[in-house]
Design a protein around this motif. Structure first.
Motif, short mmCIF file in Angstrom:
data_model
loop_
_atom_site.label_atom_id
_atom_site.label_comp_id
_atom_site.label_asym_id
_atom_site.label_seq_id
_atom_site.Cartn_x
_atom_site.Cartn_y
_atom_site.Cartn_z
N ILE A 14 -9.31 0.24 4.61
CA ILE A 14 -8.27 0.84 5.47
C ILE A 14 -7.63 -0.25 6.34
CG2 ILE A 14 -7.90 2.36 7.46
CD1 ILE A 14 -10.09 4.21 6.14
N ILE A 15 -8.44 -1.14 6.87
CA ILE A 15 -7.92 -2.25 7.68
C ILE A 15 -7.03 -3.15 6.82
CG2 ILE A 15 -8.51 -4.29 9.06
CD1 ILE A 15 -11.18 -2.76 9.75
N LYS A 18 -3.70 -1.57 6.23
CA LYS A 18 -2.87 -1.67 7.44
C LYS A 18 -2.27 -3.08 7.57
CE LYS A 18 -3.08 -0.71 12.44
NZ LYS A 18 -2.12 -1.69 12.79
N PHE A 21 0.51 -3.40 4.93
CA PHE A 21 1.73 -2.70 5.33
C PHE A 21 2.49 -3.47 6.40
CE2 PHE A 21 0.32 1.84 3.94
CZ PHE A 21 0.70 1.56 2.64
N ALA A 22 1.75 -4.17 7.27
CA ALA A 22 2.41 -4.99 8.29
C ALA A 22 3.21 -6.11 7.63
CB ALA A 22 1.38 -5.56 9.27
N GLN A 49 -3.66 -11.08 6.86
CA GLN A 49 -4.00 -10.40 5.62
C GLN A 49 -4.77 -11.33 4.68
OE1 GLN A 49 -0.99 -10.05 2.69
NE2 GLN A 49 -1.68 -8.05 1.96
#
Length: 132
Positions: A14-15, A18, A21-22, A49
């Motif tokens: 999940i992290i 996120k 997506f950033a 990332q």
């Protein structure tokens, strides 16, 4: 069953999503298809990332090995939680302009110490299982 590993890997994924997506959002905003295009915010997002992707797989593998070899759930859960905390702190530190090096360093310390602990736990547990 790898119940603890499943939970830890899911939270870490999940992290990662996120963080991904950033990067995607900043690429669209800055109209950059490859690389950072000289945009500091995009460069930070890319590295947050990338750094995550470089370190987390080793942690998940070591956590899974520990759980598969029958270690008590606490020996699996504690390093898993520490890895999650370390990765969150690092991502926050690298993405906060200007980069907060104290948070980056703290996040990497959590990550490295967790990986080192996982190596020691795996070797120790394997030796215990072989001898006992």
């Amino acid at each position: 069953m790898l119940l603890m590993t499943s939970i830890i890997a899911s939270v870490l994924t999940i992290i990662f999503i996120k963080l991904s997506f950033a990067v995607i959002g900043l690429r669209r905003k800055n109209k950059v298809g490859l690389g950072s295009g000289g945009h500091d915010d995009l460069e930070r997002a890319i590295r947050a990332q990338g750094n995550f992707a470089e370190y987390v797989p080793f942690g998940i593998i070591l956590i899974a090995c520990l759980e598969l070899n029958g270690a008590p759930w606490l020996l699996v859960a504690i390093p898993g939680i520490a890895l999650i905390i370390g990765r969150l702190i690092h991502a926050k530190g690298i993405n906060t302009p200007p980069p907060d090096f104290s948070k980056r360093v703290l996040g990497m310390k959590f990550t490295f110490y967790t990986l080192i602990a996982l190596v020691a736990l795996n070797l120790g547990w394997a030796l215990y299982a072989l001898v006992g």
